[in-house]
Write a protein that holds these residues in place. Structure first.
Motif, PDB file in Angstrom:
ATOM      1  N   ILE A  35       0.842  -1.204   0.000  1.00  0.00           N
ATOM      2  CA  ILE A  35       0.000   0.000   0.000  1.00  0.00           C
ATOM      3  C   ILE A  35       0.868   1.242   0.000  1.00  0.00           C
ATOM      4  O   ILE A  35       0.628   2.188  -0.754  1.00  0.00           O
ATOM      5  CB  ILE A  35      -0.966  -0.026   1.211  1.00  0.00           C
ATOM      6  CG1 ILE A  35      -2.015  -1.125   1.023  1.00  0.00           C
ATOM      7  CG2 ILE A  35      -1.630   1.341   1.394  1.00  0.00           C
ATOM      8  CD1 ILE A  35      -2.814  -1.430   2.265  1.00  0.00           C
ATOM      9  N   SER A  36       1.891   1.247   0.825  1.00  0.00           N
ATOM     10  CA  SER A  36       2.790   2.394   0.888  1.00  0.00           C
ATOM     11  C   SER A  36       3.484   2.609  -0.458  1.00  0.00           C
ATOM     12  O   SER A  36       3.564   3.725  -0.960  1.00  0.00           O
ATOM     13  CB  SER A  36       3.818   2.196   1.996  1.00  0.00           C
ATOM     14  OG  SER A  36       4.688   3.293   2.058  1.00  0.00           O
ATOM     15  N   TYR A  37       3.978   1.537  -1.064  1.00  0.00           N
ATOM     16  CA  TYR A  37       4.684   1.626  -2.337  1.00  0.00           C
ATOM     17  C   TYR A  37       3.756   2.116  -3.451  1.00  0.00           C
ATOM     18  O   TYR A  37       4.122   2.969  -4.259  1.00  0.00           O
ATOM     19  CB  TYR A  37       5.269   0.267  -2.710  1.00  0.00           C
ATOM     20  CG  TYR A  37       5.961   0.257  -4.050  1.00  0.00           C
ATOM     21  CD1 TYR A  37       7.222   0.827  -4.207  1.00  0.00           C
ATOM     22  CD2 TYR A  37       5.347  -0.314  -5.164  1.00  0.00           C
ATOM     23  CE1 TYR A  37       7.854   0.831  -5.436  1.00  0.00           C
ATOM     24  CE2 TYR A  37       5.971  -0.315  -6.391  1.00  0.00           C
ATOM     25  CZ  TYR A  37       7.224   0.256  -6.528  1.00  0.00           C
ATOM     26  OH  TYR A  37       7.842   0.255  -7.742  1.00  0.00           O
ATOM     27  N   LEU A  38       2.539   1.590  -3.487  1.00  0.00           N
ATOM     28  CA  LEU A  38       1.603   1.947  -4.556  1.00  0.00           C
ATOM     29  C   LEU A  38       0.882   3.268  -4.302  1.00  0.00           C
ATOM     30  O   LEU A  38       0.130   3.731  -5.158  1.00  0.00           O
ATOM     31  CB  LEU A  38       0.586   0.826  -4.765  1.00  0.00           C
ATOM     32  CG  LEU A  38       1.138  -0.472  -5.342  1.00  0.00           C
ATOM     33  CD1 LEU A  38       0.067  -1.548  -5.359  1.00  0.00           C
ATOM     34  CD2 LEU A  38       1.694  -0.250  -6.735  1.00  0.00           C
ATOM     35  N   SER A  39       1.091   3.876  -3.142  1.00  0.00           N
ATOM     36  CA  SER A  39       0.373   5.121  -2.826  1.00  0.00           C
ATOM     37  C   SER A  39       0.695   6.242  -3.797  1.00  0.00           C
ATOM     38  O   SER A  39      -0.096   7.162  -3.969  1.00  0.00           O
ATOM     39  CB  SER A  39       0.676   5.563  -1.392  1.00  0.00           C
ATOM     40  OG  SER A  39       2.039   5.915  -1.260  1.00  0.00           O
ATOM     41  N   SER A  40       1.839   6.181  -4.447  1.00  0.00           N
ATOM     42  CA  SER A  40       2.193   7.228  -5.404  1.00  0.00           C
ATOM     43  C   SER A  40       1.765   6.880  -6.823  1.00  0.00           C
ATOM     44  O   SER A  40       2.015   7.641  -7.749  1.00  0.00           O
ATOM     45  CB  SER A  40       3.705   7.477  -5.369  1.00  0.00           C
ATOM     46  OG  SER A  40       4.382   6.282  -5.728  1.00  0.00           O
ATOM     47  N   THR A  41       1.102   5.759  -7.000  1.00  0.00           N
ATOM     48  CA  THR A  41       0.622   5.356  -8.317  1.00  0.00           C
ATOM     49  C   THR A  41      -0.880   5.615  -8.403  1.00  0.00           C
ATOM     50  O   THR A  41      -1.535   5.814  -7.378  1.00  0.00           O
ATOM     51  CB  THR A  41       0.907   3.863  -8.578  1.00  0.00           C
ATOM     52  OG1 THR A  41       0.125   3.085  -7.673  1.00  0.00           O
ATOM     53  CG2 THR A  41       2.386   3.532  -8.399  1.00  0.00           C
ATOM     54  N   PRO A  42      -1.442   5.588  -9.599  1.00  0.00           N
ATOM     55  CA  PRO A  42      -2.869   5.884  -9.725  1.00  0.00           C
ATOM     56  C   PRO A  42      -3.798   4.746  -9.304  1.00  0.00           C
ATOM     57  O   PRO A  42      -5.000   4.925  -9.269  1.00  0.00           O
ATOM     58  CB  PRO A  42      -3.035   6.205 -11.213  1.00  0.00           C
ATOM     59  CG  PRO A  42      -1.887   5.544 -11.882  1.00  0.00           C
ATOM     60  CD  PRO A  42      -0.777   5.490 -10.888  1.00  0.00           C
ATOM     61  N   ALA A  79       0.448   6.812   7.067  1.00  0.00           N
ATOM     62  CA  ALA A  79       1.830   6.769   6.585  1.00  0.00           C
ATOM     63  C   ALA A  79       1.916   6.711   5.068  1.00  0.00           C
ATOM     64  O   ALA A  79       2.842   7.232   4.469  1.00  0.00           O
ATOM     65  CB  ALA A  79       2.552   5.569   7.194  1.00  0.00           C
ATOM     66  N   ALA A  80       0.920   6.107   4.436  1.00  0.00           N
ATOM     67  CA  ALA A  80       0.957   6.000   2.984  1.00  0.00           C
ATOM     68  C   ALA A  80       0.522   7.295   2.309  1.00  0.00           C
ATOM     69  O   ALA A  80       0.720   7.477   1.126  1.00  0.00           O
ATOM     70  CB  ALA A  80       0.064   4.851   2.524  1.00  0.00           C
ATOM     71  N   ASN A  81      -0.085   8.218   3.070  1.00  0.00           N
ATOM     72  CA  ASN A  81      -0.553   9.494   2.521  1.00  0.00           C
ATOM     73  C   ASN A  81      -1.417   9.261   1.287  1.00  0.00           C
ATOM     74  O   ASN A  81      -1.173   9.815   0.215  1.00  0.00           O
ATOM     75  CB  ASN A  81       0.634  10.407   2.208  1.00  0.00           C
ATOM     76  CG  ASN A  81       0.191  11.851   2.054  1.00  0.00           C
ATOM     77  OD1 ASN A  81      -0.883  12.230   2.519  1.00  0.00           O
ATOM     78  ND2 ASN A  81       1.001  12.650   1.392  1.00  0.00           N
ATOM     79  N   LEU A  82      -2.436   8.451   1.436  1.00  0.00           N
ATOM     80  CA  LEU A  82      -3.271   8.044   0.320  1.00  0.00           C
ATOM     81  C   LEU A  82      -4.199   9.160  -0.134  1.00  0.00           C
ATOM     82  O   LEU A  82      -4.753   9.884   0.679  1.00  0.00           O
ATOM     83  CB  LEU A  82      -4.117   6.827   0.709  1.00  0.00           C
ATOM     84  CG  LEU A  82      -3.364   5.591   1.157  1.00  0.00           C
ATOM     85  CD1 LEU A  82      -4.345   4.520   1.600  1.00  0.00           C
ATOM     86  CD2 LEU A  82      -2.477   5.079   0.057  1.00  0.00           C
TER      87      LEU A  82
END
Length: 163
Positions: A35-42, A79-82
């Protein structure tokens, strides 16, 4: 997340995975990091697909997944700033699993929560960002229209809508 065989696979021929892969699929850290890694993806589709597939007819895993998702979306640190779109895609992934646990998952996601994290409606009631609350509620109303289980649960808990 849980160290047991899902009920849907008991007594059936399942695709065998390595011990390491099996352990990884049950590891909370995999999903938190994913989730954290993909948070910057669409999209959260890869994580949502794995969670939805694994949570099907597996109550213990479902509860753990709900806790991870609610914490990622509404946790104190987020933490993921979703973004709203990405965060709600995680929630929708759990709402849309069509199995015998659908109602339990919807109740936990909406109101009861799992572990230390409250459900979505409780988290929204405690949120200080009015625009974010309104944006999430708009998504909830669309979900009510599309998902009869969510609609019934929200109607049953109408008295709790007062904030």
């Amino acid at each position: 997340l849980e160290q047991a065989t899902p009920p849907c696979l008991r007594g059936k021929d399942a695709l065998l995975v390595s011990v390491a892969d099996d352990t990884a699929l049950k590891c909370r850290t995999l999903y938190v990091c994913g989730i954290s890694y993909l948070s910057s993806t669409p999209t959260m589709k890869p994580v949502v697909d794995v969670i939805a597939h694994t949570a099907w007819e597996w109550p213990e895993y479902s509860l753990s997944a709900i806790e991870v998702v609610l914490d990622a979306v509404f946790g104190t640190e987020n933490a993921a700033n979703l973004t709203l779109r990405v965060g709600f895609s995680l929630l929708e992934g759990l709402f849309n699993i069509d199995d015998s646990l659908r109602e339990m998952r919807a109740k936990k996601l909406l109101w009861d929560g799992s572990g230390p994290q409250p459900g979505m409606m409780v988290a929204l009631a405690n949120m200080r960002h009015t625009r974010m609350v309104i944006a999430y509620l708009e998504r909830v109303f669309k979900l009510i229209q599309a998902n009869p289980v969510v609609a019934r649960i929200m109607a049953d808990r109408r008295k709790d809508w007062v904030w």
